[in-house]
Write a protein that holds these residues in place. Sequence first.
Motif, mmCIF file in Angstrom:
data_model
loop_
_atom_site.group_PDB
_atom_site.id
_atom_site.type_symbol
_atom_site.label_atom_id
_atom_site.label_comp_id
_atom_site.label_asym_id
_atom_site.label_seq_id
_atom_site.Cartn_x
_atom_site.Cartn_y
_atom_site.Cartn_z
ATOM 1 N N ALA A 71 0.836 -1.205 0.000
ATOM 2 C CA ALA A 71 0.000 0.000 0.000
ATOM 3 C C ALA A 71 0.872 1.258 0.000
ATOM 4 O O ALA A 71 0.576 2.236 -0.706
ATOM 5 C CB ALA A 71 -0.922 -0.011 1.215
ATOM 6 N N SER A 72 1.949 1.227 0.774
ATOM 7 C CA SER A 72 2.874 2.360 0.815
ATOM 8 C C SER A 72 3.519 2.594 -0.548
ATOM 9 O O SER A 72 3.627 3.741 -1.018
ATOM 10 C CB SER A 72 3.952 2.103 1.868
ATOM 11 O OG SER A 72 4.969 3.081 1.804
ATOM 12 N N ALA A 73 3.951 1.502 -1.192
ATOM 13 C CA ALA A 73 4.575 1.626 -2.515
ATOM 14 C C ALA A 73 3.590 2.218 -3.519
ATOM 15 O O ALA A 73 3.968 3.046 -4.368
ATOM 16 C CB ALA A 73 5.076 0.266 -2.985
ATOM 17 N N ILE B 210 2.790 -0.589 -15.139
ATOM 18 C CA ILE B 210 2.594 -2.039 -15.194
ATOM 19 C C ILE B 210 3.624 -2.691 -14.282
ATOM 20 O O ILE B 210 4.826 -2.451 -14.416
ATOM 21 C CB ILE B 210 2.739 -2.577 -16.637
ATOM 22 C CG1 ILE B 210 1.675 -1.963 -17.547
ATOM 23 C CG2 ILE B 210 2.632 -4.107 -16.648
ATOM 24 C CD1 ILE B 210 1.867 -2.307 -19.033
ATOM 25 N N ILE B 211 3.152 -3.503 -13.334
ATOM 26 C CA ILE B 211 4.033 -4.226 -12.418
ATOM 27 C C ILE B 211 3.834 -5.718 -12.654
ATOM 28 O O ILE B 211 2.697 -6.207 -12.623
ATOM 29 C CB ILE B 211 3.703 -3.907 -10.937
ATOM 30 C CG1 ILE B 211 3.589 -2.387 -10.708
ATOM 31 C CG2 ILE B 211 4.737 -4.542 -10.015
ATOM 32 C CD1 ILE B 211 4.852 -1.624 -10.964
ATOM 33 N N VAL B 212 4.921 -6.436 -12.888
ATOM 34 C CA VAL B 212 4.845 -7.874 -13.150
ATOM 35 C C VAL B 212 5.012 -8.634 -11.837
ATOM 36 O O VAL B 212 5.986 -8.416 -11.093
ATOM 37 C CB VAL B 212 5.928 -8.312 -14.164
ATOM 38 C CG1 VAL B 212 5.814 -9.807 -14.439
ATOM 39 C CG2 VAL B 212 5.770 -7.531 -15.469
ATOM 40 N N MET B 213 4.059 -9.502 -11.531
ATOM 41 C CA MET B 213 4.050 -10.204 -10.242
ATOM 42 C C MET B 213 5.059 -11.352 -10.239
ATOM 43 O O MET B 213 4.713 -12.521 -10.389
ATOM 44 C CB MET B 213 2.630 -10.683 -9.920
ATOM 45 C CG MET B 213 1.698 -9.521 -9.595
ATOM 46 S SD MET B 213 0.111 -10.000 -8.897
ATOM 47 C CE MET B 213 -0.801 -10.425 -10.373
ATOM 48 N N ASP B 214 6.322 -10.969 -10.055
ATOM 49 C CA ASP B 214 7.434 -11.914 -10.082
ATOM 50 C C ASP B 214 8.557 -11.325 -9.232
ATOM 51 O O ASP B 214 8.465 -10.197 -8.738
ATOM 52 C CB ASP B 214 7.883 -12.123 -11.542
ATOM 53 C CG ASP B 214 8.615 -13.434 -11.749
ATOM 54 O OD1 ASP B 214 8.859 -14.160 -10.759
ATOM 55 O OD2 ASP B 214 8.964 -13.738 -12.901
ATOM 56 N N ASP C 157 9.552 -5.577 -11.585
ATOM 57 C CA ASP C 157 8.918 -6.760 -11.012
ATOM 58 C C ASP C 157 8.320 -6.395 -9.651
ATOM 59 O O ASP C 157 8.646 -5.377 -9.040
ATOM 60 C CB ASP C 157 9.938 -7.889 -10.859
ATOM 61 C CG ASP C 157 11.032 -7.549 -9.866
ATOM 62 O OD1 ASP C 157 10.860 -7.876 -8.670
ATOM 63 O OD2 ASP C 157 12.043 -6.942 -10.265
ATOM 64 N N TYR C 158 7.446 -7.254 -9.178
ATOM 65 C CA TYR C 158 6.668 -7.022 -7.954
ATOM 66 C C TYR C 158 7.563 -6.818 -6.731
ATOM 67 O O TYR C 158 7.351 -5.887 -5.945
ATOM 68 C CB TYR C 158 5.742 -8.214 -7.743
ATOM 69 C CG TYR C 158 4.776 -8.101 -6.578
ATOM 70 C CD1 TYR C 158 3.471 -7.680 -6.783
ATOM 71 C CD2 TYR C 158 5.148 -8.474 -5.284
ATOM 72 C CE1 TYR C 158 2.562 -7.596 -5.735
ATOM 73 C CE2 TYR C 158 4.258 -8.397 -4.225
ATOM 74 C CZ TYR C 158 2.954 -7.957 -4.451
ATOM 75 O OH TYR C 158 2.072 -7.895 -3.415
ATOM 76 N N GLU C 159 8.560 -7.692 -6.565
ATOM 77 C CA GLU C 159 9.399 -7.612 -5.362
ATOM 78 C C GLU C 159 10.234 -6.334 -5.338
ATOM 79 O O GLU C 159 10.436 -5.737 -4.273
ATOM 80 C CB GLU C 159 10.282 -8.853 -5.248
ATOM 81 C CG GLU C 159 9.505 -10.155 -5.077
ATOM 82 C CD GLU C 159 8.609 -10.174 -3.841
ATOM 83 O OE1 GLU C 159 9.010 -9.596 -2.811
ATOM 84 O OE2 GLU C 159 7.509 -10.753 -3.918
ATOM 85 N N SER C 160 10.698 -5.905 -6.495
ATOM 86 C CA SER C 160 11.442 -4.633 -6.543
ATOM 87 C C SER C 160 10.520 -3.463 -6.225
ATOM 88 O O SER C 160 10.906 -2.521 -5.517
ATOM 89 C CB SER C 160 12.065 -4.442 -7.926
ATOM 90 O OG SER C 160 13.022 -5.453 -8.191
ATOM 91 N N PHE C 161 9.290 -3.540 -6.740
ATOM 92 C CA PHE C 161 8.319 -2.489 -6.446
ATOM 93 C C PHE C 161 7.973 -2.472 -4.954
ATOM 94 O O PHE C 161 7.906 -1.413 -4.322
ATOM 95 C CB PHE C 161 7.061 -2.702 -7.289
ATOM 96 C CG PHE C 161 5.967 -1.710 -7.005
ATOM 97 C CD1 PHE C 161 6.092 -0.388 -7.376
ATOM 98 C CD2 PHE C 161 4.806 -2.113 -6.352
ATOM 99 C CE1 PHE C 161 5.090 0.538 -7.105
ATOM 100 C CE2 PHE C 161 3.794 -1.201 -6.078
ATOM 101 C CZ PHE C 161 3.941 0.129 -6.452
#
Length: 528
Positions: free
Chosen positions: A46-48, A131-135, A145-149
Motif C-alpha cells: 500500500a505504501s509503494a 505495469i508491475i509484473v508479479m514476479d 517486477d513485484y518484489e522490486s516495487f
Amino acid sequence: MQLTLKTFLERTESFLPQNEIVSRQADGQLFRYHYADYCRRTRQLASALARLGVKPGDRVATLGWNTYRHMELYFAVPCLGAILHTVNIRLTDEHIAYIMNHAEDVVLFVDPDLLPTVERVAPSVRSLRHIIVMDDRPAPLGDCDYESFLATGDPDFAFPEIEENSPCGMCFTSATTGDPKGVVYTQRGLYLHTLALCLRDVLAISEHDTVLPVVPMFHANSWGLPHAAVAVGATIVLPGPHPTAADILDLIEAERGTFCAAAVTIGVELYAQLKKKPRDISSLRGLMLGGSATPEALMKRFHNEYGVPILTAWGATEAAPLATITHVRRSVFEAGPEERIKVRIRQGIPVPGVELKVLDDCGKPVPRDDRHPGEVHVRGPWIATEYYRDKRSRDSFADGWWRSGDIATQGSDGSIRLVDRAKDLVKSGGEWISSVDLENELAACPGVLEAAVVAMPDARWQERPVAFVVPLQESGELDPDILSAWLARRFAKWWIPDRFVVVAALPKTGVGKVDKRTLRERAAGLAL
C-alpha cells in the motif's frame, strides 16, 4: 467505527499472526508464509502504491491467478482507499481493453505468463500509467517486477481512515451478450458480505478452517473467500496458475483442506480425477459448487463414496457474489443424508442481510408451490443498484432491487430452485422446457459424467431441446435410446431432446461455466 476491510486485516495481524498462507507456484512448489508476513507486505505494498501516486478512488487492475501476491493486493489496494479491479483473464482482448478503459485503470499488476495479453492490450488502454509484473525477476515489460516495487514501500505504513461507503472493488460481468458491465463494491458492502460468510448457517468460515479457493480471484471476489479467510485468520491454500483437478486434489490431501469452493464443472472434473487416482479428501467438511445448478447425482457420488457434502448457493457478480445459501433445517438434518441432499440441490434461502422475491411476468410473487416459475429479484447492502457508468441497463434495477434474469420456483419453505436462465429456457410449441431439469437428470444416468441442454431451431415447434453429453469413461459410448428412456421415466414425451450428441468435453466460459452460446451455435448447425 467505520465498517472497512482494514479492520479485518488489523485483527488478524494483532491476534493470529502465526497462522499460515500457502501458495502453489508455477513450478508446482509450495510457497509458505505467516499472516505476520502477509500483513507486513500488504502495508508495504500500500505504501509503494501511495508513493507511485495512487490516490483514493483510483482504479488498480490485476490480471492474475490465485496466488499470495494477488492476495496481498486484495487488501493493500482497498486499505489504501483505491479500487481493486480484478480483470477476468479469460475474456477476449477486445473485452479486456474495453473494461480497462471503462474502469480507467491507472496501474496494472500482471502474472508473468499473462504478459502476452498485456502486450496486445496495454497500448489501447488510455489511462494506464504503470505495469508491475508479479514476479521476483526483472520483467521484459512494464515498470519493474513485484518484489522490486514492494521494496520501495514502508512495511510500517499506516493505512488511512476511510469512509465505509467508499468504493473499494470492481468486477465486470463475463459478457455472455454485449459488452461486460461493471459492478462497484463498497467497503461496507464487502465488510457485511464477509461477516455473512462466517455465519454458522452460511459458510461457517472460521479460524479452524483451511480454505482452498479454487474459484478464480478475478471472478466475483473469489466468492468472498479471501476476505473471509483473512477476517478470521483461517489458513489459506491458493492453487496458483493453471491448476488442474489433480493439482487441487493433491493440495486438499497434502494440506488437509477443510473447505473448497469451485465451479460445478470443476466439481465434475474432481470426481472424474478421483476415479482415476484416489486421494484422501476426508478432511473436507464441505465442497461448495456454484455457477450453475449442481446435479443431484454428483452430490450423491461425493457423499456416498467420499463422505463429502456439497454446499449450494446462488449469487452473481452483482451480488458480491453470495445472495442465497442452502440451509438444512435441524428436522431435515436429523432425517438423514437422502433428505439433506433433496434440500442441497436447491439454491436455498436468502443469506442474512439479503431480501429476495420471485416475480411472475405480471410482477406478482409466485405461489410457494414449487410449480410456478418467476424471475429472482434481490436487494441488500452488498447487492448492486446500478452498473458502473452504464445507462443502457437501468431496467436491471428498480427501487434497490436487482433483476437477476434467473428463473426459479419457490417451495413452501421459501427456498428457491433454479429452473434456468431466462435466455436458456427452451420454448417448444409455446411451452417452456427447463434445460437445468433435463441436465440434472441426465447427469444421474449411469455412464454420464455431465450434460448440457440447449435449444435447437425447429420449423414446426419453434425450438426443440438438444442434449450434449459427456461419458463418464474416456472413449465411452452412450446409446441415445437409453438416454431417452432414462429421461422418459420422469418427463413428458415432448420434453425429451430430439438429439443426443456425445462429446469428449463441454466448452467452458472464462469463469468455468458451460458455454451455452457455443453449444447453441453448434445446435443451430444440427438443425440445417
